[in-house]
Design an enzyme around this catalytic site. Structure first.
Site, PDB file in Angstrom:
ATOM      1  N   GLY A  16       0.585  -0.120   4.779  1.00 55.15           N
ATOM      2  CA  GLY A  16       0.512  -0.289   6.224  1.00 55.15           C
ATOM      3  C   GLY A  16      -0.910  -0.166   6.726  1.00 55.15           C
TER       4      GLY A  16
ATOM      5  CG  ASP B 207      -3.195  -0.360  -1.703  1.00 53.77           C
ATOM      6  OD1 ASP B 207      -3.729  -1.083  -0.842  1.00 53.77           O
ATOM      7  OD2 ASP B 207      -2.844   0.812  -1.492  1.00 53.77           O
TER       8      ASP B 207
ATOM      9  N   GLY C  55      -3.105   7.692   0.602  1.00 52.88           N
ATOM     10  CA  GLY C  55      -2.134   8.211   1.547  1.00 52.88           C
ATOM     11  C   GLY C  55      -0.781   8.552   0.959  1.00 52.88           C
ATOM     12  CB  ILE C  56       2.623   8.264   2.441  1.00 47.45           C
ATOM     13  CG1 ILE C  56       2.367   9.183   3.647  1.00 47.45           C
ATOM     14  CG2 ILE C  56       4.073   8.398   1.977  1.00 47.45           C
ATOM     15  CD1 ILE C  56       3.146   8.810   4.888  1.00 47.45           C
TER      16      ILE C  56
ATOM     17  CE1 TYR D 295       0.891   1.798  12.400  1.00 47.52           C
ATOM     18  CE2 TYR D 295       2.010   3.169  14.019  1.00 47.52           C
ATOM     19  CZ  TYR D 295       1.616   2.935  12.714  1.00 47.52           C
ATOM     20  OH  TYR D 295       1.958   3.833  11.726  1.00 47.52           O
TER      21      TYR D 295
ATOM     22  CB  ALA E 212      -4.920   2.289  -3.448  1.00 48.52           C
TER      23      ALA E 212
ATOM     24  CG  ASP F 180      -3.891  -9.450   2.320  1.00 53.34           C
ATOM     25  OD1 ASP F 180      -3.132  -8.701   2.975  1.00 53.34           O
ATOM     26  OD2 ASP F 180      -4.818 -10.102   2.834  1.00 53.34           O
TER      27      ASP F 180
ATOM     28  CB  SER G 211       5.346   5.199  12.377  1.00 55.22           C
ATOM     29  OG  SER G 211       4.625   6.041  13.256  1.00 55.22           O
TER      30      SER G 211
END
Length: 273
Positions: A87, A48, A28-29, A167, A26, A57, A127
């Protein structure tokens, strides 16, 4: 001169079109990758929390089961590629639930559908933060598939004033899992390349609060130095995911491919090798 990052990828014909499942589609990347693949003529099933084909979820067991069931239904029992982009970056145990357990459940839960697909491939968004200091208790719990222990360790890290390690630990554990799983019989043995990418700071809704605050941005810039072209755009990450999950990728597996403007090279230097 045309900006090469903005050129349109070649469109494929119907016979070579593939079916992709992308989580985090939905925004971003995930959204940028879904758009690129769709523009090329592939079929993309997006997942999403909302506004996609599958609303699930991934921070919950129910959501992960729903994803697998809906993907099997919408994919007709097979998928050619899975890209796990979903994420969050909250200072909360939900970050471990989504970024580690949700991502791993996506890949393992959909692997049987990949095994039935054509030239199956899988990739997950990690990341460059996976290189930063971690909490061993969180990492060990993720790798032991003990979600309750990982959540408890995340809460403990937050309580002692180290929320940022939730994170980094989730992403670190994820890339270690990829390295371990990629060469197993279930993945390499079944002819399914599995890789992770390590973005630096990419302009997305998730990073907007961080780069929008001068104080936080200064800290982020020190933690993720990007000497080549600075911050990236989601559309600049999509082609890497496209390649890693394409039939052209025959031998790249178990890798963490950094797309970080040089941050990995700055942080680890030649000592990384």
């Amino acid at each position: 001169m045309t900006d090469p990052s903005r050129t349109q990828p070649d469109r494929i014909d119907e016979q070579t079109a593939r079916t992709y499942l992308i989580t985090g589609a939905a925004s971003g990347i995930g959204r940028a990758t879904a758009r690129q693949l769709s523009a090329r003529g592939h079929r993309v099933i997006g997942a999403d929390l909302k506004d996609t084909d599958i609303s699930a979820d991934l921070g919950t067991g129910e959501g992960r089961a729903l994803l697998a069931e809906a993907a099997a239904d919408l994919g007709g029992g097979r998928l050619d590629a899975v890209i796990a982009c979903a994420g969050v970056a909250d200072h909360d145990p939900v970050t471990v639930r989504v970024n580690a357990f949700g991502a791993i459940a996506t890949l393992t839960g959909l692997r049987p559908l990949l095994a039935a697909g054509r030239h199956p491939r899988a990739a997950v968004v990690a990341s460059v933060a996976a290189l930063h200091p971690t909490d061993p208790a969180i990492v060990d719990a993720v790798l032991a598939d003990d979600e309750a222990a990982a959540v408890a360790a995340a809460r403990a890290a937050i309580d002692r004033g180290e929320p940022q390690r939730v994170y980094t630990s989730a992403k670190h554990a994820l890339v270690r899992w990829v390295r371990r799983a990629a060469v197993s019989d279930a993945w390499a043995g079944a002819g399914i390349p599995l890789n992770a990418i390590g973005p630096g700071i990419i302009r997305t809704p998730m990073s907007r609060p961080m780069i929008g605050d001068p104080e936080i941005r200064a800290v982020a810039d020190a933690a993720v130095p990007m000497p080549l072209n600075g911050y990236g755009e989601a559309e600049q990450v999509a082609p890497l995911l496209d390649f890693l999950t394409s039939p052209e990728n025959t031998h790249v597996t178990g890798q963490v491919v950094f797309i970080d403007g040089g941050a990995d090279a700055v942080l680890r230097g030649e000592e990384g090798w």
